[in-house]
Design a protein around this motif. Structure first.
Motif, PDB file in Angstrom:
ATOM      1  N   THR A  16       0.813  -1.220   0.000  1.00 43.10           N
ATOM      2  CA  THR A  16       0.000   0.000   0.000  1.00 43.10           C
ATOM      3  C   THR A  16       0.841   1.262   0.000  1.00 43.10           C
ATOM      4  O   THR A  16       0.319   2.355  -0.197  1.00 43.10           O
ATOM      5  N   GLU A  50      -7.626   1.652   2.992  1.00 44.33           N
ATOM      6  CA  GLU A  50      -7.769   2.059   1.603  1.00 44.33           C
ATOM      7  C   GLU A  50      -6.408   1.965   0.905  1.00 44.33           C
ATOM      8  O   GLU A  50      -5.388   2.375   1.456  1.00 44.33           O
ATOM      9  N   THR A  63      -8.781  -1.012  -3.928  1.00 45.33           N
ATOM     10  CA  THR A  63      -9.344  -1.353  -2.617  1.00 45.33           C
ATOM     11  C   THR A  63     -10.525  -2.289  -2.775  1.00 45.33           C
ATOM     12  O   THR A  63     -10.663  -3.266  -2.026  1.00 45.33           O
ATOM     13  N   GLU A  64     -11.362  -2.018  -3.761  1.00 40.14           N
ATOM     14  CA  GLU A  64     -12.562  -2.829  -3.975  1.00 40.14           C
ATOM     15  C   GLU A  64     -12.197  -4.280  -4.313  1.00 40.14           C
ATOM     16  O   GLU A  64     -12.810  -5.214  -3.786  1.00 40.14           O
TER      17      GLU A  64
END
Length: 223
Positions: A16, A50, A63-64
């Motif tokens: 991330t 996120e 993220t989804e």
């Protein structure tokens, strides 16, 4: 025991963040190479936060997607660390391109990850063995230099495989002295040469009046 380029666990993380002390895992790839036996495992994690757009732009995972398809972050972290420890117990060398990043991510996330086996970092080997070569030292650029096909850059399994192939070429075709080193000598060679390289780089930056405070001299973990 000397480094054996036919017995490796190639490892790569996509994360991330570009800061290893803040990053969480998005994908973890582990490619175990033991002679002719090659086993590929890639874990997709839900990092629990996120995924910044800048990170998605690099590895393509939103993220989804991570929330819908990923496994719990702690599960992926544990599976990754367990696989690395098992490989070391089995006498394999861990291959990690820019090991200080990926291994520091594991240390930061677990709080107690330690390096208990041999690590071979094609990035460090390339920098310290051919330090005057001009151009970038990204995995893609280094693959091109050594004639290795990368495939999908920043796709964890492709990156791990490419790192293993670069390591093989470095040992077999370019720097055969590495194959004569035992595990301790190989680790010391990388750590000492990296320290010397980074000290010189810090002096260069300071000589230009630039900030060198974020240049780490430690390897394979950033202190």
């Amino acid at each position: 025991m000397n480094f054996d380029a036919s017995r490796m666990l190639a490892f790569d993380l996509e994360t991330t963040s570009a800061n290893p002390k803040d990053a969480r895992i998005v994908t973890s790839a582990l490619v175990r190479i033991d002679g002719r036996d090659v086993q590929k495992v890639e874990h997709l994690a839900d990092p629990g936060i996120e995924i910044p757009q800048a990170a998605t732009d690099v590895h393509g995972i939103t993220t989804e997607k991570a929330q819908a398809e990923g496994h719990p972050h702690e599960e992926v972290l544990k599976n990754t660390v367990d696989a690395i420890k098992e490989a070391w117990d089995d006498g394999l060398t861990l291959i990690v391109y820019n090991a200080a990043f990926d291994l520091t991510v594991l240390r930061s996330l677990t709080g107690d990850f330690t390096v208990t086996g041999p690590v071979f970092d094609p990035y460090v080997i390339d920098r310290v063995s051919d330090k005057w070569r001009k151009g970038k030292r990204t995995l893609g650029a280094v693959c091109e230099h050594y004639g290795v096909e990368l495939g999908n850059a920043h796709e964890a399994t492709a990156d791990a495989l490419a790192a293993a192939r670069v390591a093989w070429k470095q040992v077999r075709q370019h720097y055969p002295n590495l194959a004569q080193m035992d595990e301790n000598e190989l680790m010391e060679f990388q750590a000492v040469k990296w320290y010397e390289d980074r000290v010189a780089f810090k002096k260069y930056l300071e000589g230009k009046g630039r900030d060198a405070s974020d240049v780490s001299t430690a390897w394979p973990l950033i202190s």
